[in-house]
Design a protein around this motif. Structure first.
Motif, short mmCIF file in Angstrom:
data_model
loop_
_atom_site.label_atom_id
_atom_site.label_comp_id
_atom_site.label_asym_id
_atom_site.label_seq_id
_atom_site.Cartn_x
_atom_site.Cartn_y
_atom_site.Cartn_z
N ARG A 116 0.81 -1.11 0.08
CA ARG A 116 0.09 0.02 -0.09
C ARG A 116 1.01 1.24 0.08
N THR A 120 1.15 4.58 -3.03
CA THR A 120 1.39 5.84 -2.75
C THR A 120 2.50 6.52 -3.34
N ALA A 123 2.05 6.45 -7.15
CA ALA A 123 1.18 7.31 -7.69
C ALA A 123 1.46 8.95 -7.56
N ASP A 124 2.51 9.20 -6.79
CA ASP A 124 3.17 10.47 -6.66
C ASP A 124 4.15 10.51 -7.65
N ALA A 134 1.41 1.88 -9.87
CA ALA A 134 0.57 2.02 -8.95
C ALA A 134 -0.92 1.50 -9.18
N PHE A 135 -1.42 1.68 -10.24
CA PHE A 135 -2.84 1.29 -10.80
C PHE A 135 -2.72 -0.39 -11.25
N TYR A 156 -9.31 3.61 -2.95
CA TYR A 156 -8.58 4.41 -4.15
C TYR A 156 -9.48 4.69 -5.14
N LEU A 159 -8.34 8.38 -5.96
CA LEU A 159 -6.76 8.43 -6.75
C LEU A 159 -7.15 8.15 -8.06
N LYS A 162 -8.55 11.05 -9.73
CA LYS A 162 -7.50 12.08 -10.03
C LYS A 162 -6.56 11.96 -11.03
N HIS A 163 -6.36 10.65 -11.41
CA HIS A 163 -5.47 10.24 -12.57
C HIS A 163 -6.18 10.02 -13.78
N VAL A 175 -5.45 2.82 -15.21
CA VAL A 175 -6.46 3.38 -14.42
C VAL A 175 -7.86 2.71 -14.72
#
Length: 230
Positions: A116, A120, A123-124, A134-135, A156, A159, A162-163, A175
């Motif tokens: 996890r 994070t 994803a940054d 990340a996805f 999630y 997130l 967001k992307h 995604v």
């Protein structure tokens, strides 16, 4: 020559090179795989090799350092998720140059106790293949991490939203993959994931709209709805 559990990095590399297949290399390229250092070894061949040599984390790290596509795939398949450190995982991710490497490594990473935190971190990261990781991990965890609470996966969704406007091919597809997998997990996850998919489908953003419409199409399909009701 047959590889053994005690085979050295040198012996493995020699064997991998003996399997070089130009036709397979060309085929990989057509699927968008970076073949700069590829030998053309197929997934079934690689899985068979991994069973022959077994897990050896130290050797896997050495195989990764060779930079060869096929050696790196074998490294991922024979690394020990219990021995893998976050620093090693992040270093590998920094070398990712192809979606197939990402997706294979994502399965390894989601077996670690710190997966996890990796999601994070990744994803940054704005690098396309790191962000995809990340996805891909979220998508994989919804299927393979059976004990993962629904709530942690549903967390999630913001997130994903967001992307959802990232137009880069390997990001948008991951995604979309993560959103669809969350929605297909069970009836509890289906509703919130479908709601987000419908929201994205109505977006003014072209990428978000594609992600949403594709997810809605699958999440509303008769096959998925029937499975969730069973």
């Amino acid at each position: 020559m047959t590889l053994q559990p005690a085979s050295s990095v040198g012996e493995i590399l020699a064997y991998l090179r003996s399997l070089r297949n130009e036709a397979n290399i060309a085929g990989m390229a057509r699927f968008g795989i970076d073949t700069t250092t590829a030998l053309g070894i197929t997934t079934p061949q690689m899985q068979a090799l991994a069973r022959q040599v077994n897990r050896d984390h130290r050797r896997a790290l050495a195989l990764w350092q060779t930079g060869l596509r096929d050696a790196r795939m074998l490294a991922i398949l024979t690394a020990d998720p219990r021995a893998l450190t976050m620093e090693e995982a992040r270093a590998w991710a920094g070398d990712f140059n192809s979606w197939e490497i990402v997706d294979t490594a994502a399965d390894l990473f989601t077996q670690t106790p710190f997966w996890r935190a990796l999601v994070t971190k990744f994803a940054d990261d704005e690098r396309e293949y790191v962000l995809r990781t990340a996805f891909a991990m979220i998508a994989g965890a919804t299927v393979h991490n059976k004990d993962e609470p629904d709530e942690s996966l549903l967390a999630y969704l913001p997130l994903i939203e967001k992307h959802a406007t990232d137009p880069r091919n390997f990001v948008r597809k991951a995604v979309n993959w993560a959103l669809r997998n969350i929605g297909k997990r069970n009836a509890t996850c289906h509703g919130p994931a479908l709601a987000l998919a419908e929201k994205l489908a109505a977006s003014d953003d072209k990428t978000a709209r594609w992600i949403g419409k594709d997810a809605v199409r699958e999440l509303k399909s008769e096959k998925i709805l029937a499975r969730l009701k069973a």
